[in-house]
Scaffold this motif. Structure first.
Motif, PDB file in Angstrom:
ATOM      1  N   LYS A   1     -12.623  -4.786  13.782  1.00 19.10           N
ATOM      2  CA  LYS A   1     -12.682  -4.833  12.329  1.00 19.10           C
ATOM      3  C   LYS A   1     -12.342  -3.489  11.700  1.00 19.10           C
ATOM      4  CE  LYS A   1     -16.057  -8.590  11.858  1.00 19.10           C
ATOM      5  NZ  LYS A   1     -17.389  -8.993  11.316  1.00 19.10           N
ATOM      6  N   SER A   2     -12.519  -2.420  12.450  1.00 14.31           N
ATOM      7  CA  SER A   2     -12.320  -1.077  11.909  1.00 14.31           C
ATOM      8  C   SER A   2     -11.020  -0.420  12.342  1.00 14.31           C
ATOM      9  CB  SER A   2     -13.483  -0.167  12.328  1.00 14.31           C
ATOM     10  OG  SER A   2     -14.705  -0.647  11.845  1.00 14.31           O
ATOM     11  N   THR A   3     -10.446  -0.839  13.474  1.00  9.65           N
ATOM     12  CA  THR A   3      -9.329  -0.117  14.071  1.00  9.65           C
ATOM     13  C   THR A   3      -8.088  -0.998  14.138  1.00  9.65           C
ATOM     14  OG1 THR A   3     -10.888   1.131  15.415  1.00  9.65           O
ATOM     15  CG2 THR A   3      -8.569   1.240  16.039  1.00  9.65           C
ATOM     16  N   ARG A   4      -6.963  -0.428  13.701  1.00 11.05           N
ATOM     17  CA  ARG A   4      -5.710  -1.170  13.662  1.00 11.05           C
ATOM     18  C   ARG A   4      -4.574  -0.311  14.205  1.00 11.05           C
ATOM     19  NH1 ARG A   4      -3.789  -2.528   7.790  1.00 11.05           N
ATOM     20  NH2 ARG A   4      -5.531  -3.986   7.881  1.00 11.05           N
ATOM     21  N   LEU A   5      -3.722  -0.916  15.025  1.00  7.45           N
ATOM     22  CA  LEU A   5      -2.466  -0.302  15.449  1.00  7.45           C
ATOM     23  C   LEU A   5      -1.342  -0.861  14.599  1.00  7.45           C
ATOM     24  CD1 LEU A   5      -2.877  -0.624  19.336  1.00  7.45           C
ATOM     25  CD2 LEU A   5      -3.530   1.305  17.886  1.00  7.45           C
ATOM     26  N   TYR A   6      -0.310  -0.053  14.335  1.00  3.49           N
ATOM     27  CA  TYR A   6       0.807  -0.539  13.525  1.00  3.49           C
ATOM     28  C   TYR A   6       2.127   0.069  13.991  1.00  3.49           C
ATOM     29  CZ  TYR A   6      -0.017   3.917  11.086  1.00  3.49           C
ATOM     30  OH  TYR A   6      -0.208   5.243  10.791  1.00  3.49           O
ATOM     31  N   ALA A   7       3.197  -0.648  13.700  1.00  2.00           N
ATOM     32  CA  ALA A   7       4.555  -0.182  13.980  1.00  2.00           C
ATOM     33  C   ALA A   7       5.433  -0.587  12.806  1.00  2.00           C
ATOM     34  CB  ALA A   7       5.092  -0.778  15.276  1.00  2.00           C
ATOM     35  N   VAL A   8       6.314   0.329  12.385  1.00  2.00           N
ATOM     36  CA  VAL A   8       7.138   0.119  11.186  1.00  2.00           C
ATOM     37  C   VAL A   8       8.556   0.580  11.463  1.00  2.00           C
ATOM     38  CG1 VAL A   8       7.440   0.692   8.745  1.00  2.00           C
ATOM     39  CG2 VAL A   8       5.142   0.521   9.696  1.00  2.00           C
ATOM     40  N   GLY A   9       9.536  -0.167  10.953  1.00  2.00           N
ATOM     41  CA  GLY A   9      10.930   0.251  10.991  1.00  2.00           C
ATOM     42  C   GLY A   9      11.572   0.011   9.640  1.00  2.00           C
ATOM     43  N   THR A  10      12.532   0.875   9.248  1.00  2.00           N
ATOM     44  CA  THR A  10      13.141   0.721   7.933  1.00  2.00           C
ATOM     45  C   THR A  10      14.544   1.310   7.878  1.00  2.00           C
ATOM     46  OG1 THR A  10      12.744   1.006   5.563  1.00  2.00           O
ATOM     47  CG2 THR A  10      12.323   2.900   6.960  1.00  2.00           C
ATOM     48  N   ARG A  11      15.323   0.804   6.925  1.00  2.00           N
ATOM     49  CA  ARG A  11      16.638   1.345   6.610  1.00  2.00           C
ATOM     50  C   ARG A  11      16.752   1.442   5.097  1.00  2.00           C
ATOM     51  NH1 ARG A  11      20.775   4.384   8.762  1.00  2.00           N
ATOM     52  NH2 ARG A  11      22.824   3.702   8.004  1.00  2.00           N
ATOM     53  N   LEU A  12      16.904   2.685   4.588  1.00  2.00           N
ATOM     54  CA  LEU A  12      17.008   2.945   3.151  1.00  2.00           C
ATOM     55  C   LEU A  12      18.430   3.379   2.834  1.00  2.00           C
ATOM     56  CD1 LEU A  12      14.436   4.879   0.999  1.00  2.00           C
ATOM     57  CD2 LEU A  12      16.869   5.284   0.712  1.00  2.00           C
ATOM     58  N   MET A  13      19.026   2.780   1.785  1.00  2.00           N
ATOM     59  CA  MET A  13      20.424   3.022   1.436  1.00  2.00           C
ATOM     60  C   MET A  13      20.522   3.514  -0.001  1.00  2.00           C
ATOM     61  SD  MET A  13      21.448  -0.473   3.325  1.00  2.00           S
ATOM     62  CE  MET A  13      19.726  -0.954   3.116  1.00  2.00           C
ATOM     63  N   ASN A  14      20.894   4.787  -0.183  1.00  2.00           N
ATOM     64  CA  ASN A  14      21.085   5.378  -1.506  1.00  2.00           C
ATOM     65  C   ASN A  14      22.504   5.148  -2.016  1.00  2.00           C
ATOM     66  OD1 ASN A  14      18.518   6.841  -2.106  1.00  2.00           O
ATOM     67  ND2 ASN A  14      19.030   7.949  -0.218  1.00  2.00           N
ATOM     68  N   SER A  15      22.646   5.116  -3.341  1.00  2.00           N
ATOM     69  CA  SER A  15      23.960   4.988  -3.978  1.00  2.00           C
ATOM     70  C   SER A  15      24.207   6.185  -4.886  1.00  2.00           C
ATOM     71  CB  SER A  15      24.039   3.705  -4.810  1.00  2.00           C
ATOM     72  OG  SER A  15      23.851   2.564  -4.016  1.00  2.00           O
ATOM     73  N   ASP A  16      25.495   6.560  -5.013  1.00  2.00           N
ATOM     74  CA  ASP A  16      25.908   7.633  -5.925  1.00  2.00           C
ATOM     75  C   ASP A  16      25.064   8.886  -5.720  1.00  2.00           C
ATOM     76  OD1 ASP A  16      28.041   6.197  -7.244  1.00  2.00           O
ATOM     77  OD2 ASP A  16      26.462   4.936  -8.080  1.00  2.00           O
ATOM     78  N   GLY A  17      24.330   9.343  -6.751  1.00  2.00           N
ATOM     79  CA  GLY A  17      23.582  10.593  -6.629  1.00  2.00           C
ATOM     80  C   GLY A  17      22.153  10.431  -6.197  1.00  2.00           C
ATOM     81  N   ALA A  18      21.718   9.225  -5.897  1.00  2.00           N
ATOM     82  CA  ALA A  18      20.321   9.001  -5.521  1.00  2.00           C
ATOM     83  C   ALA A  18      19.990   9.662  -4.188  1.00  2.00           C
ATOM     84  CB  ALA A  18      20.035   7.507  -5.449  1.00  2.00           C
ATOM     85  N   ARG A  19      18.774  10.179  -4.082  1.00  2.00           N
ATOM     86  CA  ARG A  19      18.316  10.840  -2.858  1.00  2.00           C
ATOM     87  C   ARG A  19      16.886  10.411  -2.537  1.00  2.00           C
ATOM     88  NH1 ARG A  19      19.412  17.138  -3.176  1.00  2.00           N
ATOM     89  NH2 ARG A  19      19.308  16.902  -0.914  1.00  2.00           N
TER      90      ARG A  19
ATOM     91  N   GLY B   1      14.073   5.123   9.453  1.00  2.00           N
ATOM     92  CA  GLY B   1      12.760   5.640   9.821  1.00  2.00           C
ATOM     93  C   GLY B   1      11.981   4.679  10.700  1.00  2.00           C
ATOM     94  N   PHE B   2      11.152   5.246  11.581  1.00  2.00           N
ATOM     95  CA  PHE B   2      10.264   4.465  12.441  1.00  2.00           C
ATOM     96  C   PHE B   2       8.893   5.138  12.471  1.00  2.00           C
ATOM     97  CE2 PHE B   2      14.531   3.769  14.157  1.00  2.00           C
ATOM     98  CZ  PHE B   2      14.592   2.376  14.183  1.00  2.00           C
ATOM     99  N   GLN B   3       7.842   4.330  12.567  1.00  2.00           N
ATOM    100  CA  GLN B   3       6.479   4.829  12.702  1.00  2.00           C
ATOM    101  C   GLN B   3       5.705   3.972  13.689  1.00  2.00           C
ATOM    102  OE1 GLN B   3       5.637   4.317   8.446  1.00  2.00           O
ATOM    103  NE2 GLN B   3       4.786   6.384   8.436  1.00  2.00           N
ATOM    104  N   VAL B   4       4.864   4.606  14.510  1.00  2.00           N
ATOM    105  CA  VAL B   4       3.838   3.910  15.281  1.00  2.00           C
ATOM    106  C   VAL B   4       2.560   4.712  15.104  1.00  2.00           C
ATOM    107  CG1 VAL B   4       5.350   2.807  16.971  1.00  2.00           C
ATOM    108  CG2 VAL B   4       4.524   5.135  17.396  1.00  2.00           C
ATOM    109  N   GLY B   5       1.467   4.022  14.816  1.00  2.00           N
ATOM    110  CA  GLY B   5       0.268   4.778  14.532  1.00  2.00           C
ATOM    111  C   GLY B   5      -1.007   3.975  14.666  1.00  2.00           C
ATOM    112  N   ILE B   6      -2.116   4.631  14.320  1.00  2.00           N
ATOM    113  CA  ILE B   6      -3.428   4.016  14.396  1.00  2.00           C
ATOM    114  C   ILE B   6      -4.188   4.353  13.127  1.00  2.00           C
ATOM    115  CG2 ILE B   6      -4.366   6.028  15.616  1.00  2.00           C
ATOM    116  CD1 ILE B   6      -6.251   4.053  17.077  1.00  2.00           C
ATOM    117  N   ARG B   7      -4.928   3.374  12.629  1.00  2.00           N
ATOM    118  CA  ARG B   7      -5.741   3.555  11.438  1.00  2.00           C
ATOM    119  C   ARG B   7      -7.162   3.110  11.739  1.00  2.00           C
ATOM    120  NH1 ARG B   7      -7.386   0.012   7.278  1.00  2.00           N
ATOM    121  NH2 ARG B   7      -7.837   1.064   5.295  1.00  2.00           N
TER     122      ARG B   7
END
Length: 376
Positions: A325-343, A367-373
């Motif tokens: 109930k208190s402890t969680r493992l997690y994994a995350v993956g993402t792809r972020l795409m900027n246009s023109d002058g966005a950063r 980006g990728f993350q693996v962690g514990i909360r």
């Protein structure tokens, strides 16, 4: 404190006190220590200064900000209670405070509640922040949430006076006003907020509005949230919308300032470009594979109104596995795409300094993350 033992001295004292003052009600009070600890291994890849650059780090604050707090309540009779919260954010990788210029950087308020609702005064979370977790399958945290990476909502406000209505028809409203402290000026630097949440069966819907004036009341930061999620039995589907005019889109596309003390109060509450704003939309869903394992995916897009086309979009996936109930493992993956002058960048829940790459204008980031909360 040890329990009162039967026939012990403490028990006799309680009996004597009750006999001496039969009309005096003994107030019941409680103080609770709580908090969370979140640490992850992160990887980012982007083009920085024309070169392919990677960053691997041990970070914190992916699914939640690491914090420790104390909350208390005292029963003062008649169904009324006095309540308080003191909450500090810290970096578990170094033990440092998240904000060096204040100890209770997250919350510090006192209030009174009863059948009438609740009044609070002090440094408080904004309705934008408390209701935002309803907007996507990522809880609007981690590298994978476009809402986390695009919107830069106002998280909390100093000198905040708030009123929360009683819950009616599974619905609650909240109203906030924070005085700006400008001599002779009621509205200068003032902050106004309102929020609402309703639960109707499997549907949860929320909305919040935020307005922070500058010192002369000639300009203001304005932010709007509308979001909902629906529990379909094996998980939830989410949709969210956020608008902020707190952008300096002429140069950076996403350099948002810190109104109302979100960052260092010395920086001032408002600096923005009048008439410019970003609209951010998100859709996502999660699925409960087992009672312990949940997977989710989402998409978000932010649209620049300035005509410069500093837009961005992001795809994300997430898996959560509860060890308890208190402890969680997690994994995350993402792809972020900027246009023109966005950063725009992929970032953790607190946008920790030095914990992210800033890609070249109009380029993508992975980006990728693996962690514990752990929460207590």
């Amino acid at each position: 404190m040890k329990p009162i033992e039967k026939y012990g001295l403490s028990s006799c004292a309680v009996v004597l006190a009750s006999l001496m003052a039969p009309g005096l009600a003994v107030a019941q009070s409680s103080v609770t220590l709580y908090g969370s600890y979140d640490v992850f291994l992160g990887y980012q890849s982007a083009t920085v200064n024309g070169k392919h650059t990677t960053l691997t780090l041990l970070g914190d604050n992916a699914e939640s900000v690491s914090k420790i707090g104390v909350r208390g309540t005292e029963d003062i009779g008649g169904g009324n209670h006095v309540n308080f919260v003191l909450e500090n954010g810290f970096d578990p990788t170094s033990g440092q405070q998240q904000n060096s210029f204040r100890f209770f950087d997250r919350q510090a308020w006192v209030g009174i509640s009863g059948d009438f609702g609740e009044f609070r005064a002090g440094r408080q979370n904004s309705p934008l922040f408390t209701l935002l977790g309803n907007a996507d399958a990522f809880g609007v945290t981690t590298y994978g949430s476009g809402f986390n990476n695009f919107i830069m909502e106002q998280i909390r406000v100093d000198n905040d006076l708030a009123y929360f209505t009683p819950v009616f028809a599974n619905t609650q409203l909240e109203f906030h006003y924070a005085a700006g402290g400008v001599p002779g000026e009621f509205t200068g630097n003032a902050v106004y907020q309102v929020g609402v949440q309703t639960t109707q069966g499997p549907l949860v819907a929320v909305a919040a509005y935020f307005k922070a004036n500058n010192a002369t009341n000639t300009n203001s930061v304005q932010q709007l949230l509308a979001a909902a999620n629906y529990d379909y039995g094996y998980g939830k589907v989410y949709a969210g919308f956020f608008r902020t005019n707190d952008v300096i889109s002429a140069t950076t596309g996403n350099a948002l300032t810190s109104p109302a003390g979100k960052g260092n109060p010395a920086a001032g509450p408002v600096t923005n470009t009048p008439g410019n704003y970003h609209d951010t939309y998100t859709v996502s869903a999660d699925y409960r594979v087992t009672p312990a394992l949940t997977i989710g995916l989402g998409y978000a897009v932010t649209i620049d109104s300035s005509g410069l086309g500093n837009n961005a979009r992001e795809f994300g996936v997430i898996a959560n596995y509860s060890l308890s109930k208190s402890t969680r493992l997690y994994a995350v993956g993402t792809r972020l795409m900027n246009s023109d002058g966005a950063r725009f960048v992929v970032a953790d829940a607190a946008l920790s300094p030095g914990a992210f790459l800033t890609p070249d204008a109009g380029t993508d980031e992975t980006g990728f993350q693996v962690g514990i909360r752990y929460a207590f």
